[in-house]
Design an enzyme around this catalytic site. Structure first.
Site, short mmCIF file in Angstrom:
data_model
loop_
_atom_site.label_atom_id
_atom_site.label_comp_id
_atom_site.label_asym_id
_atom_site.label_seq_id
_atom_site.Cartn_x
_atom_site.Cartn_y
_atom_site.Cartn_z
N SER A 140 0.97 -1.41 0.01
CA SER A 140 -0.10 0.76 0.18
C SER A 140 1.10 1.59 -0.09
O SER A 140 0.30 2.39 -0.39
CB SER A 140 -1.00 0.32 0.76
N LYS A 152 0.21 4.70 6.82
CA LYS A 152 0.33 5.68 5.75
C LYS A 152 1.24 6.56 5.56
O LYS A 152 1.49 6.90 6.79
CB LYS A 152 -1.39 5.52 5.85
#
Length: 196
Positions: free
Chosen positions: A29, A77
Site C-alpha cells: 500500500s 500510511k
C-alpha cells in the site's frame, strides 16, 4: 555480568516500548516509498510533544473495520490532512488541501511501464474533524486508506484516524541495506495553508 545483562534487557525493552521500534512492511500500500518486506524505524516519542504533520509517514492502530485480517493491527500510511483541513479530490487532476494542489509525483506509485497511479479513482470532498487524520497510501490503487473507507462508509469519522491511535512516525528505512534512506516530508506540503 548477570546484572549488566539484566540492565541491558530492561533498557532495550524501555526503548522499544517508549522510544523506537522497528516495523516490517507487510503490504504494497505504500509502494514504492516502502516496498514489501522493508523494515522501518519508528519514533514513538515524537507525538508525545506534538501532533502528526501533513506529509509524514505514520504507523497507527487501525480501526477494526479497516482490517481485512483481524490480526493486522498496525497500518502505515502518509498523513494528507490534519484536523480542520479541507481535502478534495480532484481539482485539475490533483488532490487539494485547503485549496492548495498537491504535487504528489514524488511519491505516488509508478509501475514498471512508467505509469503513475492517479491521486484517487474516486472523488471526495471532506473536512477532517479535529483530533483526527486523513491518511492515504502512496500506492493508491492498492491501499485501504481514508479515501477507500470514505467511499465504503460515507462517514468522515469512520474514514479518518484518531491522533491517539498513532503509534509513531516512520523516519528511516533500515532494511534491506540497499534501500536505506530517510523518510522526509515531501516539499509540496510546505505550501499548504492552515485551514480557515
Amino acid at each position: 555480568m548477570p546484572i549488566l545483562l539484566g540492565v541491558a534487557i530492561v533498557v532495550a525493552l524501555l526503548v522499544r516500548t517508549f522510544v523506537l521500534q522497528s516495523f516490517w512492511i507487510p503490504s504494497g500500500s505504500m509502494e514504492h516509498t516502502l516496498d514489501l518486506k522493508d523494515r522501518v524505524l519508528v519514533n514513538k516519542l515524537v507525538y508525545d510533544f506534538r501532533d502528526p504533520e501533513r506529509g509524514e509517514v505514520i504507523v497507527f492502530t487501525a480501526p477494526n473495520d479497516w482490517r481485512s485480517d483481524p490480526n493486522e493491527e498496525d497500518f502505515i500510511k502518509r498523513v494528507i490532512g490534519i484536523g480542520g483541513d479541507h481535502v478534495v479530490c480532484c481539482v485539475d487532476g490533483k488532490i487539494t488541501v485547503n485549496g492548495q494542489p498537491l504535487d504528489e509525483s514524488e511519491y505516488l506509485y509508478t509501475n514498471d511501464d512508467g505509469v503513475q497511479d492517479a491521486p484517487s479513482a474516486n472523488k471526495f470532498d471532506v473536512v477532517v474533524p479535529e483530533g483526527r487524520l486523513w491518511v492515504m497510501g502512496d500506492h493508491r490503487s492498492a491501499s485501504g486508506d481514508s479515501r477507500e473507507n470514505f467511499i465504503r462508509f460515507e462517514s468522515i469519522d469512520r474514514s479518518t484516524i484518531a491522533v491517539d491511535a498513532v503509534i509513531g512516525k516512520a523516519f528511516v528505512i533500515i532494511w534491506p541495506i540497499d534501500r536505506w534512506r530517510w523518510l522526509a516530508i515531501p516539499d509540496t506540503f510546505a505550501d499548504v495553508p492552515e485551514p480557515t
